[in-house]
Design a protein around this motif. Structure first.
Motif, mmCIF file in Angstrom:
data_model
loop_
_atom_site.group_PDB
_atom_site.id
_atom_site.type_symbol
_atom_site.label_atom_id
_atom_site.label_comp_id
_atom_site.label_asym_id
_atom_site.label_seq_id
_atom_site.Cartn_x
_atom_site.Cartn_y
_atom_site.Cartn_z
ATOM 1 N N GLY A 436 0.917 -1.259 -0.132
ATOM 2 C CA GLY A 436 0.013 -0.002 0.139
ATOM 3 C C GLY A 436 0.748 1.481 -0.169
ATOM 4 N N GLN A 437 2.014 1.262 -0.467
ATOM 5 C CA GLN A 437 3.037 2.291 -0.523
ATOM 6 C C GLN A 437 2.535 3.418 -1.665
ATOM 7 O OE1 GLN A 437 6.553 -0.212 -0.450
ATOM 8 N NE2 GLN A 437 7.378 1.267 0.977
ATOM 9 N N GLU A 438 2.767 4.569 -1.435
ATOM 10 C CA GLU A 438 2.537 5.521 -2.424
ATOM 11 C C GLU A 438 4.026 5.775 -3.132
ATOM 12 O OE1 GLU A 438 0.782 9.268 -1.476
ATOM 13 O OE2 GLU A 438 -0.321 8.416 0.246
ATOM 14 N N VAL A 439 4.039 5.514 -4.433
ATOM 15 C CA VAL A 439 5.480 5.507 -5.284
ATOM 16 C C VAL A 439 5.614 6.419 -6.415
ATOM 17 C CG1 VAL A 439 7.284 4.285 -6.241
ATOM 18 C CG2 VAL A 439 5.876 3.461 -4.556
ATOM 19 N N LEU A 440 6.567 7.397 -6.370
ATOM 20 C CA LEU A 440 6.575 8.404 -7.557
ATOM 21 C C LEU A 440 8.064 8.368 -8.043
ATOM 22 C CD1 LEU A 440 5.228 11.769 -6.544
ATOM 23 C CD2 LEU A 440 4.066 10.155 -7.948
ATOM 24 N N TYR A 441 8.072 8.364 -9.435
ATOM 25 C CA TYR A 441 9.578 8.434 -9.823
ATOM 26 C C TYR A 441 9.389 9.843 -10.847
ATOM 27 C CZ TYR A 441 8.090 3.612 -9.462
ATOM 28 O OH TYR A 441 7.578 2.419 -9.250
ATOM 29 N N VAL A 442 10.446 10.741 -10.193
ATOM 30 C CA VAL A 442 10.620 12.209 -10.497
ATOM 31 C C VAL A 442 11.832 12.313 -11.362
ATOM 32 C CG1 VAL A 442 10.772 14.517 -9.715
ATOM 33 C CG2 VAL A 442 9.504 12.926 -8.432
ATOM 34 N N THR A 443 11.696 12.671 -12.737
ATOM 35 C CA THR A 443 12.743 13.082 -13.678
ATOM 36 C C THR A 443 12.544 14.645 -14.113
ATOM 37 O OG1 THR A 443 11.888 12.497 -15.800
ATOM 38 C CG2 THR A 443 12.469 10.816 -14.394
ATOM 39 N N GLU A 444 13.492 15.129 -14.971
ATOM 40 C CA GLU A 444 13.565 16.298 -15.191
ATOM 41 C C GLU A 444 12.450 16.700 -16.289
ATOM 42 O OE1 GLU A 444 15.513 14.353 -18.243
ATOM 43 O OE2 GLU A 444 15.761 14.090 -16.070
ATOM 44 N N ARG A 445 12.002 15.693 -17.015
ATOM 45 C CA ARG A 445 11.067 15.698 -18.183
ATOM 46 C C ARG A 445 9.564 15.178 -17.871
ATOM 47 N NH1 ARG A 445 14.359 12.680 -22.865
ATOM 48 N NH2 ARG A 445 16.059 13.524 -21.630
ATOM 49 N N ALA A 446 9.559 14.247 -16.832
ATOM 50 C CA ALA A 446 8.357 13.617 -16.699
ATOM 51 C C ALA A 446 8.258 13.106 -15.199
ATOM 52 C CB ALA A 446 8.160 12.660 -17.623
ATOM 53 N N VAL A 447 7.054 12.888 -14.791
ATOM 54 C CA VAL A 447 7.100 12.462 -13.284
ATOM 55 C C VAL A 447 5.742 11.155 -13.694
ATOM 56 C CG1 VAL A 447 5.918 12.692 -11.105
ATOM 57 C CG2 VAL A 447 7.091 14.442 -12.284
ATOM 58 N N PHE A 448 6.168 9.969 -13.026
ATOM 59 C CA PHE A 448 5.450 8.811 -13.012
ATOM 60 C C PHE A 448 4.852 8.140 -11.563
ATOM 61 C CE2 PHE A 448 8.525 8.914 -16.431
ATOM 62 C CZ PHE A 448 7.973 8.616 -17.582
ATOM 63 N N ARG A 449 3.956 7.566 -11.672
ATOM 64 C CA ARG A 449 3.284 7.224 -10.441
ATOM 65 C C ARG A 449 3.032 5.679 -10.508
ATOM 66 N NH1 ARG A 449 -1.940 10.007 -9.251
ATOM 67 N NH2 ARG A 449 -2.750 9.054 -11.244
ATOM 68 N N LEU A 450 3.346 4.863 -9.435
ATOM 69 C CA LEU A 450 3.100 3.546 -9.644
ATOM 70 C C LEU A 450 1.770 3.322 -9.339
ATOM 71 C CD1 LEU A 450 4.115 0.624 -9.618
ATOM 72 C CD2 LEU A 450 4.574 0.760 -7.297
ATOM 73 N N VAL A 451 0.632 2.573 -10.200
ATOM 74 C CA VAL A 451 -0.548 2.246 -10.081
ATOM 75 C C VAL A 451 -0.871 0.630 -10.132
ATOM 76 C CG1 VAL A 451 -1.317 4.654 -10.916
ATOM 77 C CG2 VAL A 451 -0.999 2.654 -12.449
ATOM 78 N N PRO A 452 -1.754 0.178 -9.666
ATOM 79 C CA PRO A 452 -2.101 -1.358 -9.907
ATOM 80 C C PRO A 452 -1.745 -1.909 -11.349
ATOM 81 C CG PRO A 452 -3.669 -0.165 -8.483
ATOM 82 C CD PRO A 452 -2.914 0.901 -9.075
ATOM 83 N N ASP A 453 -1.669 -0.843 -12.406
ATOM 84 C CA ASP A 453 -1.775 -1.521 -13.711
ATOM 85 C C ASP A 453 -0.257 -1.366 -14.234
ATOM 86 O OD1 ASP A 453 -4.687 -2.192 -13.819
ATOM 87 O OD2 ASP A 453 -5.176 -0.249 -14.581
ATOM 88 N N GLY A 454 0.323 -0.800 -13.569
ATOM 89 C CA GLY A 454 1.826 -0.398 -13.966
ATOM 90 C C GLY A 454 2.292 1.127 -13.657
ATOM 91 N N VAL A 455 3.007 1.515 -14.502
ATOM 92 C CA VAL A 455 3.560 3.029 -14.287
ATOM 93 C C VAL A 455 2.915 3.848 -14.922
ATOM 94 C CG1 VAL A 455 5.724 4.264 -14.507
ATOM 95 C CG2 VAL A 455 5.904 1.874 -13.511
ATOM 96 N N GLU A 456 2.413 4.895 -14.505
ATOM 97 C CA GLU A 456 1.572 5.954 -15.253
ATOM 98 C C GLU A 456 2.144 7.233 -15.221
ATOM 99 O OE1 GLU A 456 -2.785 8.377 -14.833
ATOM 100 O OE2 GLU A 456 -2.084 6.907 -13.171
ATOM 101 N N LEU A 457 2.318 7.753 -16.471
ATOM 102 C CA LEU A 457 3.030 9.135 -16.715
ATOM 103 C C LEU A 457 1.830 10.174 -16.254
ATOM 104 C CD1 LEU A 457 5.018 11.092 -17.932
ATOM 105 C CD2 LEU A 457 3.643 10.639 -20.003
ATOM 106 N N ILE A 458 2.119 11.113 -15.092
ATOM 107 C CA ILE A 458 1.079 11.863 -14.416
ATOM 108 C C ILE A 458 1.646 13.308 -14.926
ATOM 109 C CG2 ILE A 458 0.531 10.378 -13.142
ATOM 110 C CD1 ILE A 458 2.264 11.862 -10.939
#
Length: 496
Positions: A436-458
Protein backbone atom coordinates in the motif's frame (compact mmCIF):
# COMPACT_ATOMS: atom_id res chain seq x y z
CA UNK A 1 45.14 -12.55 16.97
CA UNK A 2 43.35 -12.90 13.60
CA UNK A 3 43.75 -16.52 12.46
CA UNK A 4 43.51 -17.97 8.98
CA UNK A 5 39.96 -18.72 7.89
CA UNK A 6 38.39 -16.34 10.43
CA UNK A 7 35.09 -14.59 9.86
CA UNK A 8 35.83 -10.93 10.58
CA UNK A 9 32.98 -8.46 11.17
CA UNK A 10 33.85 -4.78 11.05
CA UNK A 11 32.12 -1.50 11.73
CA UNK A 12 32.52 1.77 9.88
CA UNK A 13 31.04 3.91 7.12
CA UNK A 14 32.25 6.02 4.23
CA UNK A 15 34.16 9.15 5.10
CA UNK A 16 36.15 7.41 7.84
CA UNK A 17 33.23 7.26 10.29
CA UNK A 18 34.33 5.05 13.24
CA UNK A 19 36.66 3.23 10.86
CA UNK A 20 39.36 1.24 12.76
CA UNK A 21 41.83 2.39 10.14
CA UNK A 22 45.04 1.61 12.06
CA UNK A 23 43.93 -1.97 12.79
CA UNK A 24 43.06 -2.46 9.12
CA UNK A 25 46.47 -1.10 8.11
CA UNK A 26 48.26 -3.42 10.54
CA UNK A 27 46.36 -6.44 9.20
CA UNK A 28 47.24 -5.46 5.65
CA UNK A 29 50.91 -4.95 6.51
CA UNK A 30 51.05 -8.34 8.21
CA UNK A 31 49.54 -9.98 5.13
CA UNK A 32 51.94 -8.21 2.76
CA UNK A 33 54.96 -9.27 4.81
CA UNK A 34 53.87 -12.75 5.97
CA UNK A 35 50.93 -13.60 3.65
CA UNK A 36 48.91 -14.06 6.87
CA UNK A 37 46.06 -14.15 7.71
CA UNK A 38 44.53 -15.95 4.74
CA UNK A 39 41.07 -17.04 3.60
CA UNK A 40 39.14 -14.55 5.71
CA UNK A 41 35.41 -13.95 5.48
CA UNK A 42 34.77 -10.20 5.76
CA UNK A 43 31.37 -8.87 6.88
CA UNK A 44 30.39 -5.19 6.78
CA UNK A 45 26.98 -3.51 6.71
CA UNK A 46 27.85 -0.18 5.11
CA UNK A 47 30.48 0.97 2.65
CA UNK A 48 33.85 1.54 4.35
CA UNK A 49 36.57 3.50 2.57
CA UNK A 50 37.31 6.41 0.26
CA UNK A 51 36.78 4.78 -3.18
CA UNK A 52 40.56 4.52 -3.52
CA UNK A 53 42.81 2.92 -0.86
CA UNK A 54 41.25 3.15 2.59
CA UNK A 55 38.66 1.07 4.39
CA UNK A 56 37.97 -2.43 3.14
CA UNK A 57 40.59 -1.92 0.42
CA UNK A 58 43.06 -3.05 3.12
CA UNK A 59 41.57 -6.56 2.84
CA UNK A 60 41.38 -6.57 -0.97
CA UNK A 61 44.24 -8.94 -1.72
CA UNK A 62 43.96 -12.33 -3.42
CA UNK A 63 44.05 -15.13 -0.81
CA UNK A 64 43.70 -12.69 2.10
CA UNK A 65 39.91 -12.86 1.81
CA UNK A 66 37.89 -15.80 0.57
CA UNK A 67 34.37 -14.40 1.03
CA UNK A 68 32.87 -10.94 1.49
CA UNK A 69 29.33 -10.23 2.73
CA UNK A 70 28.76 -6.52 2.27
CA UNK A 71 25.92 -4.05 2.17
CA UNK A 72 27.70 -1.52 -0.03
CA UNK A 73 30.72 -2.13 -2.24
CA UNK A 74 31.61 1.00 -4.21
CA UNK A 75 33.88 2.40 -1.50
CA UNK A 76 36.38 -0.38 -2.30
CA UNK A 77 37.21 -0.60 -6.02
CA UNK A 78 39.82 -3.30 -5.45
CA UNK A 79 37.30 -5.52 -3.68
CA UNK A 80 34.77 -5.13 -6.48
CA UNK A 81 37.52 -6.08 -8.94
CA UNK A 82 38.26 -9.26 -6.98
CA UNK A 83 34.57 -10.08 -7.09
CA UNK A 84 34.33 -9.42 -10.82
CA UNK A 85 37.37 -11.62 -11.44
CA UNK A 86 35.83 -14.43 -9.33
CA UNK A 87 38.77 -14.34 -6.92
CA UNK A 88 36.41 -14.14 -3.94
CA UNK A 89 32.89 -15.28 -3.10
CA UNK A 90 30.81 -12.09 -3.22
CA UNK A 91 27.53 -11.65 -1.39
CA UNK A 92 25.39 -8.54 -1.13
CA UNK A 93 22.73 -8.11 1.57
CA UNK A 94 20.82 -5.03 2.75
CA UNK A 95 22.90 -2.90 5.10
CA UNK A 96 20.29 -2.84 7.84
CA UNK A 97 19.83 -6.59 7.57
CA UNK A 98 23.55 -7.19 8.15
CA UNK A 99 23.64 -4.95 11.22
CA UNK A 100 20.49 -6.48 12.70
CA UNK A 101 21.68 -10.00 11.89
CA UNK A 102 24.87 -9.32 13.85
CA UNK A 103 22.73 -8.24 16.77
CA UNK A 104 20.70 -11.45 16.52
CA UNK A 105 23.90 -13.50 16.39
CA UNK A 106 25.01 -11.61 19.49
CA UNK A 107 21.87 -12.77 21.30
CA UNK A 108 22.28 -16.35 19.98
CA UNK A 109 18.93 -16.21 18.24
CA UNK A 110 18.19 -18.23 15.08
CA UNK A 111 19.05 -15.51 12.58
CA UNK A 112 17.09 -12.47 11.45
CA UNK A 113 13.48 -13.06 10.41
CA UNK A 114 12.08 -10.09 8.50
CA UNK A 115 10.12 -9.03 5.43
CA UNK A 116 13.06 -6.85 4.35
CA UNK A 117 14.25 -8.05 0.96
CA UNK A 118 11.12 -9.90 -0.16
CA UNK A 119 10.75 -9.56 -3.92
CA UNK A 120 14.25 -8.11 -4.33
CA UNK A 121 17.51 -9.70 -5.47
CA UNK A 122 18.20 -11.04 -1.96
CA UNK A 123 15.03 -13.14 -2.08
CA UNK A 124 16.15 -16.77 -2.62
CA UNK A 125 13.72 -16.96 -5.55
CA UNK A 126 16.04 -14.47 -7.25
CA UNK A 127 19.78 -14.50 -6.49
CA UNK A 128 19.61 -14.84 -2.72
CA UNK A 129 22.27 -12.13 -2.44
CA UNK A 130 24.84 -14.09 -4.45
CA UNK A 131 26.76 -11.49 -6.45
CA UNK A 132 29.07 -13.65 -8.56
CA UNK A 133 29.41 -17.24 -9.77
CA UNK A 134 31.80 -18.14 -6.93
CA UNK A 135 29.13 -17.43 -4.33
CA UNK A 136 27.20 -20.68 -4.00
CA UNK A 137 26.04 -21.01 -0.39
CA UNK A 138 22.52 -20.03 0.65
CA UNK A 139 22.63 -17.23 3.21
CA UNK A 140 18.89 -16.54 3.21
CA UNK A 141 15.75 -18.66 3.00
CA UNK A 142 12.04 -18.07 2.69
CA UNK A 143 9.92 -18.99 5.73
CA UNK A 144 6.26 -18.61 6.68
CA UNK A 145 4.51 -17.91 9.98
CA UNK A 146 0.74 -17.64 10.41
CA UNK A 147 0.32 -17.37 6.67
CA UNK A 148 2.77 -14.46 6.40
CA UNK A 149 5.89 -14.74 4.26
CA UNK A 150 9.29 -13.75 5.64
CA UNK A 151 12.97 -14.10 4.86
CA UNK A 152 15.30 -15.73 7.37
CA UNK A 153 18.88 -14.52 7.15
CA UNK A 154 20.92 -17.35 8.59
CA UNK A 155 23.29 -16.77 11.50
CA UNK A 156 26.99 -17.52 11.23
CA UNK A 157 29.97 -17.63 13.55
CA UNK A 158 31.93 -14.38 13.99
CA UNK A 159 35.52 -15.12 15.01
CA UNK A 160 36.79 -11.55 15.16
CA UNK A 161 34.98 -8.25 15.62
CA UNK A 162 36.88 -5.04 14.83
CA UNK A 163 35.38 -1.85 16.25
CA UNK A 164 36.37 1.70 17.13
CA UNK A 165 35.70 4.21 19.89
CA UNK A 166 36.99 7.52 21.15
CA UNK A 167 38.56 6.65 24.50
CA UNK A 168 39.09 3.86 27.03
CA UNK A 169 38.78 4.44 30.76
CA UNK A 170 40.81 2.79 33.59
CA UNK A 171 38.18 0.05 33.91
CA UNK A 172 38.55 -0.89 30.24
CA UNK A 173 35.21 0.55 29.10
CA UNK A 174 35.11 2.39 25.77
CA UNK A 175 33.05 5.42 24.76
CA UNK A 176 32.15 6.63 21.27
CA UNK A 177 31.33 10.06 22.65
CA UNK A 178 33.61 11.91 20.23
CA UNK A 179 32.69 9.91 17.12
CA UNK A 180 30.54 11.06 14.20
CA UNK A 181 28.21 8.05 14.63
CA UNK A 182 27.78 4.87 16.67
CA UNK A 183 26.72 2.63 13.77
CA UNK A 184 26.68 -1.08 14.64
CA UNK A 185 29.83 -1.22 16.81
CA UNK A 186 27.99 -2.82 19.72
CA UNK A 187 26.30 -5.41 17.47
CA UNK A 188 29.66 -6.37 15.93
CA UNK A 189 31.20 -6.86 19.37
CA UNK A 190 28.21 -8.81 20.67
CA UNK A 191 28.25 -11.14 17.65
CA UNK A 192 31.92 -11.98 18.14
CA UNK A 193 31.64 -12.63 21.87
CA UNK A 194 28.49 -14.74 21.51
CA UNK A 195 30.34 -16.83 18.91
CA UNK A 196 33.27 -17.44 21.25
CA UNK A 197 35.39 -15.07 19.21
CA UNK A 198 37.43 -12.01 20.10
CA UNK A 199 36.91 -8.25 19.78
CA UNK A 200 39.67 -5.85 18.78
CA UNK A 201 39.06 -2.14 19.35
CA UNK A 202 40.84 1.02 18.32
CA UNK A 203 40.60 4.24 20.34
CA UNK A 204 42.22 7.65 20.22
CA UNK A 205 43.20 8.06 23.88
CA UNK A 206 43.20 6.75 27.47
CA UNK A 207 41.23 8.42 30.24
CA UNK A 208 42.45 8.89 33.81
CA UNK A 209 39.00 8.62 35.39
CA UNK A 210 36.08 6.23 34.85
CA UNK A 211 33.47 7.14 32.27
CA UNK A 212 29.99 8.27 33.16
CA UNK A 213 28.08 4.97 32.87
CA UNK A 214 25.73 6.55 30.30
CA UNK A 215 28.73 7.26 28.06
CA UNK A 216 29.87 3.63 27.85
CA UNK A 217 28.98 2.18 24.45
CA UNK A 218 31.41 -0.76 24.46
CA UNK A 219 31.60 -2.45 27.90
CA UNK A 220 34.93 -3.92 28.97
CA UNK A 221 33.60 -7.49 29.06
CA UNK A 222 33.12 -7.39 25.28
CA UNK A 223 36.70 -6.35 24.51
CA UNK A 224 39.84 -8.49 24.23
CA UNK A 225 42.42 -6.00 22.99
CA UNK A 226 42.46 -2.25 22.52
CA UNK A 227 44.91 -0.30 20.37
CA UNK A 228 45.45 3.33 21.41
CA UNK A 229 46.11 5.40 18.28
CA UNK A 230 46.73 9.08 19.18
CA UNK A 231 46.63 10.14 15.51
CA UNK A 232 43.13 8.68 15.06
CA UNK A 233 40.96 11.20 13.22
CA UNK A 234 37.25 11.72 13.73
CA UNK A 235 36.60 11.39 9.95
CA UNK A 236 38.55 11.74 6.73
CA UNK A 237 37.92 15.49 7.06
CA UNK A 238 40.73 15.48 9.61
CA UNK A 239 40.26 17.99 12.41
CA UNK A 240 37.85 17.16 15.22
CA UNK A 241 34.51 18.89 14.69
CA UNK A 242 32.46 19.05 17.92
CA UNK A 243 29.27 19.58 15.90
CA UNK A 244 29.65 16.09 14.39
CA UNK A 245 29.47 14.38 17.78
CA UNK A 246 26.85 16.57 19.43
CA UNK A 247 29.24 18.72 21.48
CA UNK A 248 28.35 21.90 19.57
CA UNK A 249 25.38 23.14 17.55
CA UNK A 250 25.52 23.01 13.80
CA UNK A 251 26.47 26.25 12.06
CA UNK A 252 23.63 27.93 10.16
CA UNK A 253 22.68 25.75 7.22
CA UNK A 254 23.91 26.99 3.87
CA UNK A 255 22.40 25.13 0.91
CA UNK A 256 25.06 23.61 -1.31
CA UNK A 257 25.24 25.11 -4.78
CA UNK A 258 23.42 23.00 -7.31
CA UNK A 259 25.66 20.50 -9.08
CA UNK A 260 23.62 21.27 -12.19
CA UNK A 261 20.34 23.06 -12.96
CA UNK A 262 18.82 19.76 -14.05
CA UNK A 263 19.63 18.05 -10.76
CA UNK A 264 18.24 21.01 -8.81
CA UNK A 265 15.10 20.98 -10.97
CA UNK A 266 14.52 17.32 -10.08
CA UNK A 267 15.10 18.07 -6.40
CA UNK A 268 12.67 20.98 -6.53
CA UNK A 269 9.95 18.84 -8.02
CA UNK A 270 10.61 16.09 -5.47
CA UNK A 271 10.44 18.67 -2.67
CA UNK A 272 6.86 19.42 -3.70
CA UNK A 273 5.99 16.02 -2.23
CA UNK A 274 7.27 17.02 1.22
CA UNK A 275 4.47 17.57 3.71
CA UNK A 276 4.59 19.63 6.87
CA UNK A 277 5.38 17.39 9.84
CA UNK A 278 6.96 14.63 7.76
CA UNK A 279 9.59 12.36 9.24
CA UNK A 280 11.69 11.82 6.14
CA UNK A 281 14.82 10.10 4.93
CA UNK A 282 17.12 11.28 2.19
CA UNK A 283 19.32 9.06 0.06
CA UNK A 284 22.56 9.66 -1.82
CA UNK A 285 22.88 11.66 -5.04
CA UNK A 286 20.16 13.88 -6.51
CA UNK A 287 17.75 12.96 -3.75
CA UNK A 288 20.11 14.45 -1.14
CA UNK A 289 19.59 17.86 -2.77
CA UNK A 290 15.98 17.87 -1.57
CA UNK A 291 17.26 19.13 1.79
CA UNK A 292 19.00 22.02 0.00
CA UNK A 293 15.73 22.94 -1.70
CA UNK A 294 13.89 22.83 1.63
CA UNK A 295 16.54 25.11 3.12
CA UNK A 296 16.21 27.54 0.20
CA UNK A 297 12.47 27.60 0.78
CA UNK A 298 12.88 28.00 4.56
CA UNK A 299 11.00 24.74 5.12
CA UNK A 300 13.57 22.65 6.96
CA UNK A 301 11.93 23.50 10.27
CA UNK A 302 8.70 21.89 9.04
CA UNK A 303 10.16 18.37 8.81
CA UNK A 304 12.34 15.89 10.69
CA UNK A 305 15.17 14.30 8.71
CA UNK A 306 16.59 10.85 9.54
CA UNK A 307 19.51 8.97 8.03
CA UNK A 308 20.38 5.32 8.39
CA UNK A 309 23.68 5.93 10.18
CA UNK A 310 21.63 6.83 13.26
CA UNK A 311 21.11 10.60 13.11
CA UNK A 312 17.86 12.54 13.39
CA UNK A 313 17.69 16.28 12.81
CA UNK A 314 20.70 18.51 12.23
CA UNK A 315 22.38 19.00 8.88
CA UNK A 316 23.35 15.88 6.93
CA UNK A 317 26.64 16.26 5.05
CA UNK A 318 26.73 15.27 1.39
CA UNK A 319 29.08 13.70 -1.13
CA UNK A 320 31.61 11.23 0.25
CA UNK A 321 30.71 12.41 3.78
CA UNK A 322 27.10 11.28 3.37
CA UNK A 323 26.08 9.65 6.64
CA UNK A 324 27.69 12.30 8.81
CA UNK A 325 25.43 14.88 10.44
CA UNK A 326 26.30 18.27 11.91
CA UNK A 327 24.35 19.28 15.00
CA UNK A 328 22.11 16.23 15.12
CA UNK A 329 19.18 16.37 17.53
CA UNK A 330 19.31 12.61 18.21
CA UNK A 331 22.03 10.04 17.58
CA UNK A 332 21.40 6.33 18.15
CA UNK A 333 23.15 3.18 16.89
CA UNK A 334 22.33 2.38 13.28
CA UNK A 335 20.78 -0.89 14.50
CA UNK A 336 18.28 1.13 16.54
CA UNK A 337 17.64 3.46 13.60
CA UNK A 338 16.83 0.52 11.33
CA UNK A 339 14.45 -0.76 13.99
CA UNK A 340 12.78 2.67 14.01
CA UNK A 341 12.44 2.55 10.23
CA UNK A 342 10.95 -0.95 10.37
CA UNK A 343 8.41 0.24 12.94
CA UNK A 344 6.87 2.68 10.44
CA UNK A 345 8.64 5.84 11.60
CA UNK A 346 9.18 7.21 8.10
CA UNK A 347 6.45 9.15 6.35
CA UNK A 348 8.56 9.50 3.22
CA UNK A 349 11.92 8.70 1.69
CA UNK A 350 13.67 10.31 -1.28
CA UNK A 351 16.02 7.94 -3.08
CA UNK A 352 17.97 7.61 -6.31
CA UNK A 353 17.23 5.30 -9.24
CA UNK A 354 19.49 3.74 -11.86
CA UNK A 355 16.80 1.73 -13.66
CA UNK A 356 12.99 1.56 -13.50
CA UNK A 357 10.97 -1.13 -15.25
CA UNK A 358 7.41 -1.79 -16.38
CA UNK A 359 6.45 -3.24 -12.98
CA UNK A 360 7.69 -0.14 -11.16
CA UNK A 361 10.68 -2.00 -9.77
CA UNK A 362 13.94 -0.08 -9.30
CA UNK A 363 17.59 -1.08 -9.55
CA UNK A 364 20.39 0.78 -7.78
CA UNK A 365 22.49 -2.18 -6.65
CA UNK A 366 24.03 -3.52 -9.88
CA UNK A 367 24.89 -1.15 -12.70
CA UNK A 368 26.49 -2.24 -15.95
CA UNK A 369 27.05 -5.65 -14.39
CA UNK A 370 29.18 -4.16 -11.60
CA UNK A 371 28.43 -4.68 -7.91
CA UNK A 372 27.21 -1.56 -6.14
CA UNK A 373 25.13 -2.88 -3.24
CA UNK A 374 22.07 -1.26 -1.70
CA UNK A 375 23.40 -0.01 1.64
CA UNK A 376 20.25 0.82 3.58
CA UNK A 377 18.17 1.36 0.42
CA UNK A 378 16.11 -1.84 0.73
CA UNK A 379 15.50 -1.48 4.46
CA UNK A 380 14.38 2.14 4.01
CA UNK A 381 12.39 1.90 0.77
CA UNK A 382 10.28 -0.99 2.07
CA UNK A 383 9.46 0.81 5.31
CA UNK A 384 8.40 4.33 4.25
CA UNK A 385 4.76 5.11 3.53
CA UNK A 386 5.71 7.28 0.55
CA UNK A 387 8.69 6.67 -1.73
CA UNK A 388 9.95 9.30 -4.17
CA UNK A 389 12.64 8.16 -6.59
CA UNK A 390 14.74 10.92 -8.15
CA UNK A 391 16.90 10.73 -11.25
CA UNK A 392 17.50 11.86 -14.80
CA UNK A 393 15.36 10.30 -17.48
CA UNK A 394 18.34 9.20 -19.60
CA UNK A 395 22.08 8.95 -18.90
CA UNK A 396 25.46 9.10 -20.61
CA UNK A 397 25.77 12.21 -22.70
CA UNK A 398 22.42 13.85 -22.01
CA UNK A 399 22.51 17.62 -22.44
CA UNK A 400 19.60 19.85 -21.52
CA UNK A 401 18.83 23.52 -21.07
CA UNK A 402 16.58 24.80 -18.30
CA UNK A 403 15.38 28.30 -19.20
CA UNK A 404 12.38 30.57 -19.40
CA UNK A 405 10.03 28.21 -17.61
CA UNK A 406 10.69 25.23 -19.88
CA UNK A 407 13.07 22.38 -20.64
CA UNK A 408 14.89 21.77 -23.90
CA UNK A 409 16.70 18.55 -24.84
CA UNK A 410 19.91 19.53 -26.64
CA UNK A 411 21.31 16.00 -26.89
CA UNK A 412 19.63 12.80 -25.84
CA UNK A 413 21.44 10.38 -23.58
CA UNK A 414 22.71 7.06 -24.86
CA UNK A 415 21.32 5.04 -21.96
CA UNK A 416 17.64 4.82 -21.16
CA UNK A 417 16.85 4.40 -17.47
CA UNK A 418 13.25 3.22 -17.99
CA UNK A 419 13.65 -0.36 -19.18
CA UNK A 420 11.46 -3.39 -19.78
CA UNK A 421 13.06 -5.30 -16.89
CA UNK A 422 15.71 -4.06 -14.45
CA UNK A 423 19.02 -5.92 -14.24
CA UNK A 424 18.51 -6.44 -10.51
CA UNK A 425 15.49 -5.72 -8.31
CA UNK A 426 16.49 -3.48 -5.41
CA UNK A 427 12.92 -2.20 -4.93
CA UNK A 428 9.96 -4.33 -5.94
CA UNK A 429 7.02 -2.50 -7.51
CA UNK A 430 4.57 -5.41 -6.98
CA UNK A 431 5.60 -5.70 -3.33
CA UNK A 432 5.14 -1.95 -2.87
CA UNK A 433 1.61 -2.16 -4.23
CA UNK A 434 0.87 -5.05 -1.88
CA UNK A 435 2.16 -2.95 1.03
CA UNK A 436 0.00 0.00 0.00
CA UNK A 437 2.92 2.39 -0.52
CA UNK A 438 2.66 5.58 -2.58
CA UNK A 439 5.47 5.60 -5.15
CA UNK A 440 6.58 8.38 -7.51
CA UNK A 441 9.42 8.54 -10.04
CA UNK A 442 10.59 12.13 -10.59
CA UNK A 443 12.74 13.08 -13.59
CA UNK A 444 13.51 16.39 -15.23
CA UNK A 445 11.05 15.86 -18.09
CA UNK A 446 8.34 13.62 -16.66
CA UNK A 447 6.86 12.35 -13.43
CA UNK A 448 5.47 8.83 -13.10
CA UNK A 449 3.31 7.13 -10.48
CA UNK A 450 3.04 3.45 -9.57
CA UNK A 451 -0.54 2.25 -9.99
CA UNK A 452 -2.04 -1.27 -9.89
CA UNK A 453 -1.84 -1.53 -13.68
CA UNK A 454 1.78 -0.44 -13.94
CA UNK A 455 3.64 2.87 -14.26
CA UNK A 456 1.56 5.90 -15.17
CA UNK A 457 2.85 9.13 -16.71
CA UNK A 458 1.22 11.89 -14.67
CA UNK A 459 3.27 15.02 -15.46
CA UNK A 460 5.27 16.34 -18.38
CA UNK A 461 7.73 19.25 -18.42
CA UNK A 462 6.85 22.40 -20.32
CA UNK A 463 8.58 22.32 -23.68
CA UNK A 464 8.63 18.53 -23.78
CA UNK A 465 6.68 16.29 -26.15
CA UNK A 466 5.46 12.93 -24.87
CA UNK A 467 5.73 11.37 -28.32
CA UNK A 468 9.13 12.87 -29.13
CA UNK A 469 11.00 13.15 -25.83
CA UNK A 470 9.52 10.47 -23.58
CA UNK A 471 7.97 7.37 -25.15
CA UNK A 472 10.72 6.65 -27.74
CA UNK A 473 13.31 6.49 -24.94
CA UNK A 474 11.47 4.02 -22.73
CA UNK A 475 11.77 0.24 -22.83
CA UNK A 476 8.06 -0.09 -22.09
CA UNK A 477 4.89 1.86 -22.76
CA UNK A 478 3.65 3.58 -19.62
CA UNK A 479 -0.01 4.27 -18.91
CA UNK A 480 -0.83 7.66 -20.42
CA UNK A 481 -4.17 9.19 -19.54
CA UNK A 482 -4.11 12.94 -19.17
CA UNK A 483 -0.71 14.06 -17.85
CA UNK A 484 -0.60 17.61 -16.55
CA UNK A 485 2.19 20.10 -17.19
CA UNK A 486 4.83 20.49 -14.48
CA UNK A 487 4.92 23.90 -12.79
CA UNK A 488 6.90 26.27 -15.09
CA UNK A 489 8.23 28.03 -11.96
CA UNK A 490 10.48 24.98 -11.38
CA UNK A 491 12.37 25.80 -14.60
CA UNK A 492 14.07 29.00 -13.51
CA UNK A 493 17.69 28.98 -14.67
CA UNK A 494 19.41 29.29 -18.03
CA UNK A 495 22.69 27.61 -16.94
CA UNK A 496 23.53 24.35 -18.66
Amino acid sequence: MVPDGATVAITGAGGGVIEPEAVFAALEQRFLSETLPRDLTLVHALGVGDRQQRGTNAFAHPTMVRRVVGGHWTWSPEMTRLAADEEIEAYVLPGGVISLLLREIGARRPGLITTTGLGTFVDPRQSGGRANASAKDALVERVEFDGQEYLRYRPFRVDVGIVRGTAIDPNGNVTLRGEAAQLDALAVAQAAKASGGIVLAQVQRRLDTPLNPRDVQLPRFLLDAVAVVPEQRQTYLGAHDPALCGDAPAPPYEPAPAASPVRRLIARRAAEEVRTGDVMNLGFGISSEVVDVLAEQDRLGEVTTCIEQGHTGGTPLSGDMFGVCSGAEITVPSTTQFDFFASGLLDATYLGMAEVDASGSVNVSRIGGGIIGPGGFIDISQSARRVVFCGQFTAKGTRMTVADGALRIDREGEVGKFVQAVDEVTFSGPQALARGQEVLYVTERAVFRLVPDGVELIEIAPGISVDRDVLPHMGFIPIVRDPRVMDPALFTTSTR
